[in-house]
Design a protein around this motif. Structure first.
Motif, PDB file in Angstrom:
ATOM      1  N   GLU A  27       0.848  -1.188   0.000  1.00 44.95           N
ATOM      2  CA  GLU A  27       0.000   0.000   0.000  1.00 44.95           C
ATOM      3  C   GLU A  27       0.883   1.238   0.000  1.00 44.95           C
ATOM      4  O   GLU A  27       1.837   1.319   0.777  1.00 44.95           O
ATOM      5  N   VAL A  30      -0.383   8.613  -2.043  1.00 43.98           N
ATOM      6  CA  VAL A  30      -0.223   9.348  -3.291  1.00 43.98           C
ATOM      7  C   VAL A  30      -0.200  10.836  -2.973  1.00 43.98           C
ATOM      8  O   VAL A  30      -1.035  11.329  -2.225  1.00 43.98           O
ATOM      9  N   LEU A  47      -7.284   3.535 -13.990  1.00 45.21           N
ATOM     10  CA  LEU A  47      -6.002   2.881 -13.715  1.00 45.21           C
ATOM     11  C   LEU A  47      -5.518   2.027 -14.885  1.00 45.21           C
ATOM     12  O   LEU A  47      -4.498   1.358 -14.776  1.00 45.21           O
ATOM     13  N   LEU A  61       4.209   7.331 -10.083  1.00 43.67           N
ATOM     14  CA  LEU A  61       3.068   6.711 -10.758  1.00 43.67           C
ATOM     15  C   LEU A  61       2.824   7.442 -12.068  1.00 43.67           C
ATOM     16  O   LEU A  61       2.576   8.644 -12.076  1.00 43.67           O
ATOM     17  N   LEU A  64      -1.573   7.398 -14.883  1.00 48.51           N
ATOM     18  CA  LEU A  64      -2.829   7.438 -14.136  1.00 48.51           C
ATOM     19  C   LEU A  64      -3.641   8.630 -14.624  1.00 48.51           C
ATOM     20  O   LEU A  64      -3.128   9.747 -14.678  1.00 48.51           O
ATOM     21  N   PRO A 108      -0.543  -0.578 -10.530  1.00 47.62           N
ATOM     22  CA  PRO A 108      -1.547  -0.376  -9.478  1.00 47.62           C
ATOM     23  C   PRO A 108      -2.717  -1.340  -9.669  1.00 47.62           C
ATOM     24  O   PRO A 108      -3.189  -1.537 -10.784  1.00 47.62           O
ATOM     25  N   SER A 110      -5.510  -1.218  -7.290  1.00 48.02           N
ATOM     26  CA  SER A 110      -6.703  -0.475  -6.902  1.00 48.02           C
ATOM     27  C   SER A 110      -6.300   0.848  -6.269  1.00 48.02           C
ATOM     28  O   SER A 110      -5.159   1.025  -5.833  1.00 48.02           O
ATOM     29  N   MET A 111      -7.270   1.750  -6.239  1.00 53.23           N
ATOM     30  CA  MET A 111      -7.072   3.051  -5.609  1.00 53.23           C
ATOM     31  C   MET A 111      -8.254   3.251  -4.672  1.00 53.23           C
ATOM     32  O   MET A 111      -9.396   2.946  -5.032  1.00 53.23           O
ATOM     33  N   VAL A 120      -2.919   3.782  -2.933  1.00 51.76           N
ATOM     34  CA  VAL A 120      -2.870   2.921  -4.103  1.00 51.76           C
ATOM     35  C   VAL A 120      -2.301   1.582  -3.670  1.00 51.76           C
ATOM     36  O   VAL A 120      -1.317   1.532  -2.937  1.00 51.76           O
TER      37      VAL A 120
END
Length: 159
Positions: A27, A30, A47, A61, A64, A108, A110-111, A120
């Protein structure tokens, strides 16, 4: 007893689990600007093309897409800007070594918001071959058929 942190999912990358074999997850926080947070709260994020890179000991990242906030002014953000991820130094170093040695990638999965902070779920992945994907689909179909048969048996039906 401590309370469990509340977790509300914003977006998931369903294609990632199909295209890649997930080896490890972590985890990460961000770094966002104000209008990005407002767009996330509205669920306006994708994503699909996102991936992470490690540059100079920092995780970034890329790809995105967070849509511009409709009510934003000149302070609105760029939808596909590069965003910094917040991880512990030990985790960054460990993943950096694994990526350099065996050619893995970071994507990634999931967010979500965890206690009001955007997070993320990153995965260290290896690309699947076509036959791996077909084998996964066959296994999933077989398990689904077993569940149906078991359900019919429990309910007392035949067929």
């Amino acid at each position: 007893m401590g309370e469990k942190p509340t977790r509300s999912v914003i977006a998931t990358n369903r294609r990632a689990r199909h295209q890649y074999a997930v080896l490890d997850t972590v985890e990460a926080g961000v770094m966002l600007v104000g209008t990005e947070v407002k767009s996330l709260r509205l669920g306006r994020v994708s994503l699909v093309d996102a991936f992470a890179t490690i540059d100079d000991g920092e995780v970034w990242l890329r790809g995105l897409h967070i849509s511009e906030y409709a009510l934003g002014t000149w302070t609105n953000h760029t939808p596909r800007r590069v965003r910094k991820l917040l991880l512990n130094r030990r985790e960054i170093d460990r993943w950096d070594i694994r990526i350099r040695e065996s050619g893995l990638s970071i994507v990634p999965l999931s967010m979500y918001f965890s206690d009001g902070r955007a997070k993320v779920e990153l995965a260290l992945v290896r690309g699947k071959k076509t036959w791996d994907k077909r084998a996964d689909i066959a296994t999933r179909d077989a398990n689904r058929e077993i569940e149906r048969a078991f359900s019919r048996h429990v309910k007392g039906r035949r067929r």
